[in-house]
Scaffold this motif. Sequence first.
Motif, PDB file in Angstrom:
ATOM      1  N   LYS A  57      10.238   4.439   4.413  1.00 33.23           N
ATOM      2  CA  LYS A  57       8.794   5.261   3.671  1.00 33.23           C
ATOM      3  C   LYS A  57       7.257   5.518   3.690  1.00 33.23           C
TER       4      LYS A  57
ATOM      5  N   ALA B  31       8.058   8.979   6.591  1.00 33.77           N
ATOM      6  CA  ALA B  31       7.065   9.531   5.679  1.00 33.77           C
ATOM      7  C   ALA B  31       6.228  10.449   5.098  1.00 33.77           C
TER       8      ALA B  31
ATOM      9  N   ARG C 239      13.417  -0.141   5.362  1.00 39.17           N
ATOM     10  CA  ARG C 239      13.548   0.717   4.234  1.00 39.17           C
ATOM     11  C   ARG C 239      11.369   1.148   4.118  1.00 39.17           C
ATOM     12  N   GLU C 240      10.569   0.184   3.986  1.00 39.31           N
ATOM     13  CA  GLU C 240       9.268  -0.071   3.716  1.00 39.31           C
ATOM     14  C   GLU C 240       8.822   0.945   5.191  1.00 39.31           C
TER      15      GLU C 240
ATOM     16  N   PHE D 116       4.143   6.447  -3.157  1.00 35.56           N
ATOM     17  CA  PHE D 116       5.179   6.197  -2.779  1.00 35.56           C
ATOM     18  C   PHE D 116       6.075   4.747  -2.509  1.00 35.56           C
ATOM     19  N   THR D 117       5.458   5.049  -0.753  1.00 35.19           N
ATOM     20  CA  THR D 117       5.769   3.878  -0.285  1.00 35.19           C
ATOM     21  C   THR D 117       5.820   2.044  -0.724  1.00 35.19           C
TER      22      THR D 117
END
Length: 190
Positions: free
Chosen positions: A35, A38, A31-32, A84-85
């Motif tokens: 993110k 992105a 997930r990290e 965000f991240t």
Amino acid sequence: MGQGSSGAHPAPPAAPAPRATLRARVDRLVREVVKFGAVGGAGVMVNLLVFNFVRHVTDLQVVRASIIATVFAIVFNYLGFRYFTYRDRDKSGRTREMSLFLLFSAVGLVIENGVLYTATYGFGWDSPLQSNIFKFLGIGIGTLFRFWSYRTWVFRTLPAPEPVTRAETFLEHEQPTAVPATDGTPAVHR
């Protein structure tokens, strides 16, 4: 009859299996990375757009145009990473965080633009296509360094919260014990 009167106590919850723990860590890392990718992908677009814009509308040398673009991307990326991240990471030391972010971003800037500098001035590869290819390659190499340094030093993880003890487990240790009375009166619970 109630569970407490039989003297049987439920077993405390089992610790998670090592495999489940590893799976959870891998899931968090994936997930990290997604993110980070992105935000980083959007930052690459900002970097390349500003680079090409500055290169085409000014007479700046290619590496100077690249440095300007990298600075724009650094600002963009900080906002994306912080909000965000890594929004769930420690926010207590913003001055320290910003200082380290700028330090590691500057190292990433040198890596990124060092690749472009070497291609342009070392090998004479200076066409717009070649500049974009080596700019992109430099961004990729710099990104590997940035990912490691940001997650390790800048956006540190908060300490894991201590697990909440289940009420039954807590009460299990607090069960009263019967002490027989010597004078014939009923037992006293302590």
